[in-house]
Design an enzyme around this catalytic site. Structure first.
Site, PDB file in Angstrom:
ATOM      1  N   TYR A 122       4.076  19.551  45.796  1.00  0.00           N
ATOM      2  CA  TYR A 122       4.813  18.345  46.193  1.00  0.00           C
ATOM      3  C   TYR A 122       3.867  17.428  46.957  1.00  0.00           C
ATOM      4  O   TYR A 122       3.392  17.777  48.042  1.00  0.00           O
ATOM      5  CB  TYR A 122       6.013  18.709  47.061  1.00  0.00           C
ATOM      6  CG  TYR A 122       7.091  19.479  46.332  1.00  0.00           C
ATOM      7  CD1 TYR A 122       8.060  18.820  45.580  1.00  0.00           C
ATOM      8  CD2 TYR A 122       7.148  20.859  46.403  1.00  0.00           C
ATOM      9  CE1 TYR A 122       9.062  19.524  44.922  1.00  0.00           C
ATOM     10  CE2 TYR A 122       8.138  21.580  45.748  1.00  0.00           C
ATOM     11  CZ  TYR A 122       9.095  20.899  45.014  1.00  0.00           C
ATOM     12  OH  TYR A 122      10.091  21.600  44.365  1.00  0.00           O
ATOM     13  N   TYR A 163      -2.418  12.554  40.400  1.00  0.00           N
ATOM     14  CA  TYR A 163      -1.508  11.600  41.026  1.00  0.00           C
ATOM     15  C   TYR A 163      -2.293  10.461  41.653  1.00  0.00           C
ATOM     16  O   TYR A 163      -3.465  10.627  42.005  1.00  0.00           O
ATOM     17  CB  TYR A 163      -0.732  12.269  42.163  1.00  0.00           C
ATOM     18  CG  TYR A 163       0.260  13.318  41.719  1.00  0.00           C
ATOM     19  CD1 TYR A 163       1.563  12.956  41.362  1.00  0.00           C
ATOM     20  CD2 TYR A 163      -0.091  14.662  41.700  1.00  0.00           C
ATOM     21  CE1 TYR A 163       2.475  13.923  40.982  1.00  0.00           C
ATOM     22  CE2 TYR A 163       0.815  15.631  41.310  1.00  0.00           C
ATOM     23  CZ  TYR A 163       2.093  15.261  40.953  1.00  0.00           C
ATOM     24  OH  TYR A 163       3.003  16.201  40.582  1.00  0.00           O
ATOM     25  N   ASP A 176       9.728  12.355  40.711  1.00  0.00           N
ATOM     26  CA  ASP A 176      10.855  11.870  41.506  1.00  0.00           C
ATOM     27  C   ASP A 176      11.304  10.503  40.988  1.00  0.00           C
ATOM     28  O   ASP A 176      10.592   9.823  40.271  1.00  0.00           O
ATOM     29  CB  ASP A 176      10.440  11.743  42.975  1.00  0.00           C
ATOM     30  CG  ASP A 176      10.344  13.094  43.655  1.00  0.00           C
ATOM     31  OD1 ASP A 176      10.970  14.058  43.150  1.00  0.00           O
ATOM     32  OD2 ASP A 176       9.639  13.189  44.677  1.00  0.00           O
TER      33      ASP A 176
END
Ligand SMILES: [Zn+2]
Ligand SMILES: [Zn+2]
Length: 474
Positions: A431, A359, A295
């Protein structure tokens, strides 16, 4: 199966073209084959005609086998002999053929109904090759090729011949099982002249440039194949998208809101990477293919994300990759490493192979969260299967469906009573913001659900896009 000479009554094909109709028979060139076929037929016809004419007015033939043809049959022989003569076999004696005017009138009529201009008397122009093999034509086309290519760097090429529609239709009409297309022969003959001039290698599989030639009007067009360069990129700052976005207000036309740039964001990973390549390679356009995307507000750190940049129709194909990465890295926003030349297959690989990711997420809770609760959470996250319905924020551009993804492992780092960090190793396509917030229950289980507290993802970084599936190396 016989050789069909009657086609010559409709189209006076030259020796070369007539030979091409049977091009796959006998290893010789089309001209020799065509001439040999016509000669042997001409000998047969002349013999027939001489005997038939001699016997025409003789009613007392000795043997039954002696040839007796009707005037109509004799007329047919003469017509075919004249057609072969007219198609370029001038050895055929016309003194045996007494009514040339009649046959010539038939030709004129045929040509006019075919929509062609009637030819001058006895001027032979073959309706298939139209003299495209003439040395002047080949020479002119080679010059056009050299001129068209002069600003392009290339190592290999391929010549393609583009036939106008009417010649394709003609070939369909006259096709024999042994015919060679004029495309093939022309490409071969032109290649003999062009290859020594260009001094590059012919590559049938993967040429740098395909040279398309229309032999009939000498037009040359190029298909310049793209260059692919692959590597890994890091995005060191938040706030830039991976690829160029049109301004939402003007859709790219330029308006006051975007300061007439047509862009929603000042720059993008794609633009920062592409700029130095485009400057040197002078492509017509480019495309960045990433192994997924982050993003706008997410950084891409660690070893970086695999990408391929495709430079379309480049004039220059070789660049100093080290200099290119130095230029990109001086942006301080994007850093690229591991550059090497790739190919089209890499694009497919990066677009379709799911890469696992690691992440780093900063989680903020709206009530106090204890160390035990966080440790409990990461235990539950290990090898946890997540059902994730397409997030609300992307539902307008992605199909609404439930994806099943897995979290393999998570590592905690507690910041204070309300905030902690989670390092998460998981399937590509999960996500993370929604994994934390639960997206109003569309993602389940979620960090919010497991803690039974409302949480949001404050910051997110991609630490790694994995090439291998080995959790032990994390
Ligand atoms: Zn011809
Ligand atoms: Zn705008």
């Amino acid at each position: 199966m016989n050789i069909d000479y009657s086609i010559l009554k409709k189209y006076p094909f030259c020796n070369r073209c007539f030979g091409r109709l049977y091009g796959k028979l006998i290893r010789t060139d089309n001209f020799d084959r065509g001439r040999a076929l016509k000669l042997s037929k001409a000998i047969e016809l002349e013999q027939l005609l001489r005997i038939a004419l001699e016997n025409l007015n003789n009613d007392n033939l000795e043997f039954e086998s002696d040839l007796k043809l009707t005037p109509d049959e004799i007329d047919e022989i003469k017509r075919l002999m004249y057609s072969i003569h007219r198609s370029g076999l001038f050895e055929i004696k016309l003194d045996l053929i007494d009514n040339i005017e009649k046959y010539e009138a038939e030709y004129k009529l045929l040509e006019e109904t075919n929509g062609e201009k009637a030819l001058e008397e006895l001027e032979i122009k073959c309706p298939w090759c139209k003299d495209i093999f003439a040395p002047e034509n080949l020479q002119k086309i080679s010059e056009n090729i050299a001129e068209t290519l002069k600003n392009y760097e290339f190592e290999s090429f391929l010549i393609g011949t583009k036939l106008p529609k009417r010649f394709k239709e003609l070939e369909k009409e006259i096709e024999t099982p042994f015919m060679e297309s004029i495309r093939q022969e022309f490409g071969r003959e032109l290649g003999k002249i062009v290859t020594p001039i260009l001094k590059r290698r012919v590559d049938k599989e993967n040429p740098d440039i395909v040279i398309m030639v229309n032999p009939y009007n000498q037009k040359v067009t190029l298909q310049v194949n793209p260059i692919f360069i692959k590597g890994r990129y890091k995005k060191l700052v938040r706030g830039i998208p991976q690829s160029h976005w049109h301004c939402r207000t003007c859709k790219g036309r330029g308006c006051e809101k975007c300061n007439f740039t047509g862009k929603q964001y000042q720059t993008s990973v794609e633009e920062i990477i592409a700029e130095p390549f485009m400057e040197i390679m002078k492509g017509s356009s480019e495309a960045l293919h990433g192994a997924g995307r982050e993003d706008i507000d997410v950084r891409m750190l660690g070893n970086g994300r695999p990408f391929v940049i495709e430079i379309k129709e480049p004039k220059v194909r070789t660049v100093n990759l080290k200099k290119m990465s130095e230029k990109v890295n001086s942006s301080k926003m994007v850093e690229i490493t591991d550059l090497e030349y790739g190919n089209k297959k890499d694009v497919h690989f990066f677009k379709n192979e799911p890469h696992k990711k690691t992440y780093l997420a900063k989680v903020e809770c709206d009530e106090k969260v204890s160390k035990e609760e966080v440790l409990n959470l990461v235990q539950k996250l290990e090898n946890l299967v997540i059902d994730q319905r397409t997030p609300d924020r992307v539902a307008h551009r992605r199909a609404d469906l439930v994806r099943v993804r897995k979290v393999y492992k998570a590592w905690p780092h507690i910041l204070d009573d309300y905030n902690f960090e989670l390092k998460i190793f998981c399937d590509g396509g999960l996500y993370i913001k929604e994994l934390i917030s639960s997206d109003e229950g569309r993602t389940s289980p979620s960090v919010s659900e497991l803690l039974d507290k409302k949480c949001i993802c404050k910051f997110l970084d991609v630490l790694d896009v994995h090439d291998y599936e080995d959790v032990e190396n994390i």
